[in-house]
Design a protein around this motif. Structure first.
Motif, PDB file in Angstrom:
ATOM      1  N   THR A  10      19.647 -27.900 -12.726  1.00  0.00           N
ATOM      2  CA  THR A  10      18.222 -27.567 -12.701  1.00  0.00           C
ATOM      3  C   THR A  10      17.719 -27.653 -11.258  1.00  0.00           C
ATOM      4  O   THR A  10      18.202 -28.453 -10.463  1.00  0.00           O
ATOM      5  N   SER A  11      16.767 -26.830 -10.998  1.00  0.00           N
ATOM      6  CA  SER A  11      16.311 -26.676  -9.625  1.00  0.00           C
ATOM      7  C   SER A  11      15.646 -27.942  -9.105  1.00  0.00           C
ATOM      8  O   SER A  11      15.027 -28.689  -9.857  1.00  0.00           O
ATOM      9  N   GLY A  12      15.775 -28.153  -7.852  1.00  0.00           N
ATOM     10  CA  GLY A  12      15.059 -29.256  -7.206  1.00  0.00           C
ATOM     11  C   GLY A  12      13.614 -28.861  -7.011  1.00  0.00           C
ATOM     12  O   GLY A  12      13.160 -27.859  -7.532  1.00  0.00           O
ATOM     13  N   SER A  13      12.903 -29.625  -6.251  1.00  0.00           N
ATOM     14  CA  SER A  13      11.473 -29.366  -6.097  1.00  0.00           C
ATOM     15  C   SER A  13      11.216 -28.069  -5.327  1.00  0.00           C
ATOM     16  O   SER A  13      10.209 -27.415  -5.536  1.00  0.00           O
ATOM     17  N   GLY A  14      12.167 -27.695  -4.472  1.00  0.00           N
ATOM     18  CA  GLY A  14      11.922 -26.527  -3.631  1.00  0.00           C
ATOM     19  C   GLY A  14      12.178 -25.207  -4.315  1.00  0.00           C
ATOM     20  O   GLY A  14      11.553 -24.197  -3.982  1.00  0.00           O
ATOM     21  N   ALA A  15      13.086 -25.173  -5.309  1.00  0.00           N
ATOM     22  CA  ALA A  15      13.493 -23.911  -5.914  1.00  0.00           C
ATOM     23  C   ALA A  15      12.377 -23.345  -6.782  1.00  0.00           C
ATOM     24  O   ALA A  15      11.607 -24.091  -7.370  1.00  0.00           O
ATOM     25  N   PRO A  16      12.273 -22.012  -6.872  1.00  0.00           N
ATOM     26  CA  PRO A  16      11.199 -21.415  -7.674  1.00  0.00           C
ATOM     27  C   PRO A  16      11.423 -21.614  -9.162  1.00  0.00           C
ATOM     28  O   PRO A  16      12.553 -21.711  -9.611  1.00  0.00           O
ATOM     29  N   MET A  17      10.318 -21.678  -9.900  1.00  0.00           N
ATOM     30  CA  MET A  17      10.398 -21.772 -11.366  1.00  0.00           C
ATOM     31  C   MET A  17      10.782 -20.432 -11.960  1.00  0.00           C
ATOM     32  O   MET A  17      11.584 -20.347 -12.875  1.00  0.00           O
TER      33      MET A  17
END
Lengths: 266, 309
Positions: A10-17
């Protein structure tokens, strides 16, 4: 069911939703989406505006795979929507895998689409009990809390036909929230409402945005887009014409088409 | 709700009621007299006819007749259960995107709806001519032993009913708004969950009235099972009439039983329809029973009248 999300980190805080890369959609000969590229960041309120038939609702429906895209790539939380990529081959996901992806994406419809044979409380309880196999007691407690939150704690035993449009739409929002989604999609949530009922629904959405929910909102409510939106995209004829901060796009549009559209609706 | 406009004060003098001479409907008088005359003539004809009315009460509860009525009722219920179950399957097959299943379903409906029930019953009755031995691998027997009158009637009536029921169920499923499916899918429900929890309960409102019709039809159509030796109402009535010589009287007895059964079921249907009307009507009107209870209570008037739920 949770296996799907474990395969792909799952994406970290920086990756887009949400990430769209050259998304196309055709219905037979009608070419509705002609290459959409955009990114929606976590905790962002992302507004989509544009004339009817511009493809904004279609794009929204592609995000939870109610429509299948014809070309391009669409990712939600780093995960390909509706497909699994293995090497350079794409495999269609099975029905259950698609359903599992949709559990994390809430959707609110223009026409509410509440289940008319269930009370407000039963509407909100339905998906957690059926899909997550939650116990009725737990689901009921959460449903009550969510209905309280949208200001309908005293309407739990009412059927949709006994509620006003604004109340129905608030139940629909509670129903979507009951699955504890990481992304909420709003498809013209106030377009079917009497003008005096629009405010109560927008208030609930504003409240949700303040709580940090990632939201994509197709809307004609320019006031809401300006006050609550973090970014805004103007779509026309299946392409993104202009994107930016709502205040900039709404007050100082750069393109002719944006200018002429806004001059008609503002 | 705030009052922004001052309420208009009620007028102190009540308005004068309109007193007008009503339109005379002479045609209604004429047609009323004509209809009463015709009915009276039919009544006189039947009272002078060669019918021994006094034997009808004697045979109404004859053990043979009662057992025949019971057989009629249970073959109708069994055939209907088979028809509904198979009908739902056929309807889902018909609506499926798989061309094989939808074609098979279409073909089934085409055949069973397109041939007379009596012929279908007679085909099942004579199936031993085509397949003398029934061999299912784990079960083997002579077909004549297997095909009892009750099984013959059940297959004949039930499989035919399935064709009609599948069309009713299909219409019901298709009457539910597309948005309901989308909302269920968006919540992560599978196709099966959507059908079971969202579509079918709503389709029921459309499905039940014609299904009630079908059941009432079935009560009467089951009399065709007479031809395959099922001891139902007509078979029993005919058997008695051949010995008692009260032919028309026995058919009257059968008619009274059919009317009794269809009336009872009409009442049951009324309550089932109310059950599935939940959420569609803002306030359901009280049932006749609730109305009676309310009236009785008003006489006693120590409790508040109950609200229909």
């Amino acid at each position: 069911m949770t296996r799907l999300s474990k395969d792909i980190p799952t994406s970290g805080s920086g990756a887009p939703m949400v990430k769209a890369e050259g998304v196309h959609k055709s219905f037979g000969l009608a070419h509705i989406l002609k290459g959409i590229d955009l990114e929606v960041n976590p905790r962002e309120v992302f507004c989509l505006i544009g004339p009817s038939g511009s493809g904004k609702s279609t794009f929204l429906r592609c995000i939870n795979h109610l429509e299948q895209i014809s070309a391009g790539r669409l990712y939600v939380d780093g995960q390909l929507v509706g497909y699994r990529q293995s090497g350079d081959k794409l495999y269609e996901l099975k029905e259950k895998e698609v359903a599992a992806q949709r559990r994390d994406i809430g959707m609110v419809f223009q026409r509410f689409n509440l289940f008319p044979h269930m009370t407000a409380l039963e509407n909100v309880m339905e998906a957690p009990v059926q899909v997550k196999r939650e116990s009725k007691a737990v689901a009921r407690e959460r449903a009550q809390r969510l209905l309280d939150r949208v200001g309908l704690g005293d309407k739990t035993r009412q059927y949709p036909s006994q509620l006003s449009g604004g109340q129905q739409q608030r139940v629909a929002i509670a129903r979507a929230l009951a699955m504890e989604p990481k992304l909420m999609l709003f498809d013209e949530p106030t377009s079917a409402l009497d003008p005096e009922l629009v405010g109560e629904v927008l208030d609930v959405m504003r409240d949700l945005a303040e709580d940090g929910m990632t939201m994509i909102v197709v809307t004609h409510e320019m006031g809401f887009a300006r006050e609550v939106g973090d970014s805004l995209v103007f779509m026309d004829d299946g392409v993104v014409v202009e994107a930016g901060h709502p205040r900039d796009v709404l007050t100082n549009p750069q393109h002719e088409r944006t200018k002429s559209f806004l001059s008609k609706v503002l | 709700m705030t009052d922004t406009v001052d309420k208009i004060p009620a007028p102190s003098v009540p308005p004068e009621q309109i007193k007008a001479i009503p339109v005379r409907h002479y045609g209604r008088w004429v047609s009323g007299v004509v209809v009463i005359g015709i009915v009276a003539l039919i009544g006189i004809a039947f009272s002078n006819a060669n019918i021994n009315y006094s034997v009808i009460p004697d045979y109404l509860f004859d053990p043979g007749i009662v057992s025949g009525a019971w057989t009629t009722l249970y073959i109708s219920v069994l055939a209907m259960v088979l028809g509904v179950a198979l009908g739902v399957i056929l309807a889902v097959m018909r609506l499926s995107s798989n061309p094989v299943t939808s074609t098979v379903s279409w073909f089934y409906i085409w055949f069973f709806r397109g041939t007379p029930v009596l012929v279908q019953l007679l085909l099942w009755y004579n199936i031993s001519l085509v397949f003398p031995i029934l061999n299912l691998g784990f079960y083997k027997n002579e077909m004549n032993q297997v095909m009892t009158p009750i099984l013959t009637a059940l297959l004949g009536l039930g499989l035919n009913e399935a064709a009609y029921m599948s069309e009713i169920v299909r219409a019901g499923i298709q009457s539910v708004d597309e948005g309901q499916t989308e909302a269920s899918h968006a919540l992560g429900m599978t196709q099966g969950q959507t059908l079971r929890r969202v579509i079918l309960p709503q389709a029921m409102r459309v499905i039940i009235p014609p299904t009630g019709n079908e059941f009432i039809n079935m009560l009467k159509t089951s009399s065709l099972a007479y031809a395959v030796q099922l001891p139902e109402l007509i078979k029993k009535a005919t058997d008695i009439s051949s010995t008692s010589l009260a032919v028309v009287e026995m058919y009257f007895v059968a008619c009274i039983w059919y009317l009794f059964l269809t009336t009872i079921f009409s009442i049951v249907q009324y309550y089932i329809e109310r059950r599935y009307a939940r959420g569609s009507t803002r306030n359901l009107p009280p049932t006749p029973f609730q109305r009676l209870k309310k009236n009785l209570r008003m006489f006693g008037s120590f409790r508040r009248p109950e609200v229909a739920r």
